[in-house]
Design an enzyme around this catalytic site. Structure first.
Site, PDB file in Angstrom:
ATOM      1  CB  SER A 243      35.838  30.858  40.556  1.00 53.05           C
ATOM      2  OG  SER A 243      36.902  30.874  41.497  1.00 53.05           O
TER       3      SER A 243
ATOM      4  CB  VAL B 210      32.656  39.426  37.140  1.00 54.76           C
ATOM      5  CG1 VAL B 210      31.137  39.542  37.151  1.00 54.76           C
ATOM      6  CG2 VAL B 210      33.231  40.284  36.020  1.00 54.76           C
ATOM      7  CB  CYS B 211      33.030  35.676  41.016  1.00 56.34           C
ATOM      8  SG  CYS B 211      32.659  34.755  39.507  1.00 56.34           S
ATOM      9  CB  ALA B 212      35.766  39.285  43.831  1.00 59.79           C
TER      10      ALA B 212
ATOM     11  CB  THR C 253      30.871  37.738  46.550  1.00 54.46           C
ATOM     12  OG1 THR C 253      30.765  36.638  45.640  1.00 54.46           O
ATOM     13  CG2 THR C 253      30.798  37.245  47.975  1.00 54.46           C
TER      14      THR C 253
END
Length: 166
Positions: free
Chosen positions: A54, A59-61, A64
């Site tokens: 998500s 971590v995902c941000a 990305t």
């Protein structure tokens, strides 16, 4: 199949594990405007596909942002971030983070990408963290299924693979 945990707990990945040297499986996901996107949408380009659970998590941000910033200067490389977030949430995330050129794609509708690439987590209906590099001939040249879904991928190895892909 790749052995993956999410917050230390083993999870079941749906679909087939993708391997280097294979032809990249096709998929259908949604762009932020709800239009369908397939592998053919980026035909002839090198694709660095960054898969995240998500975009609304740290971590995902970071993943990305890192791939979009680092690969911005690479010739003929498209960075695609795939998650099951709704297209509206992905669009909001990109606007909030100032990532005007980031391509975020939603697999929320039917997990087409998740099942084709073996990254759909059955227990959570999320995608596990992974990175794929696909060359301009749609052959898989790099694969990383991150063993603990809350950890960062190997950014350097993926970026090197994208640079080396033709």
């Amino acid at each position: 199949m790749a052995n993956v945990t999410f917050k230390g707990n083993p999870v079941t990945l749906l679909g087939n594990e993708v391997k280097v040297g294979e032809q990249a499986p096709n998929f259908t996901v949604l762009a932020n405007d709800l239009s369908p996107v397939t592998l053919d949408t980026y035909k002839g380009a090198v694709k660095l596909i960054s898969v995240v659970p998500s975009v609304d998590t740290g971590v995902c941000a970071a993943q990305t942002r890192k791939f979009n910033e680092e690969a911005a200067g690479l010739d003929n490389v498209k960075v695609l971030t795939v998650s099951v977030d709704l297209p509206f949430a992905q669009k909001r995330y990109c606007a909030t983070e100032g990532l005007e050129n980031a391509v975020t794609l939603s697999d929320h509708r039917d997990l087409s990408f998740g099942k084709a690439y073996g990254v759909a987590i059955e227990e959570l209906r999320l995608l596990t963290r992974a990175v794929f590099v696909i060359n301009s001939e749609d052959q898989v040249t790099y694969v990383e299924y991150v063993s603990e879904a809350t950890n960062h991928p190997n950014y350097e190895a993926a970026l090197e693979a994208a640079k080396a892909a033709k």
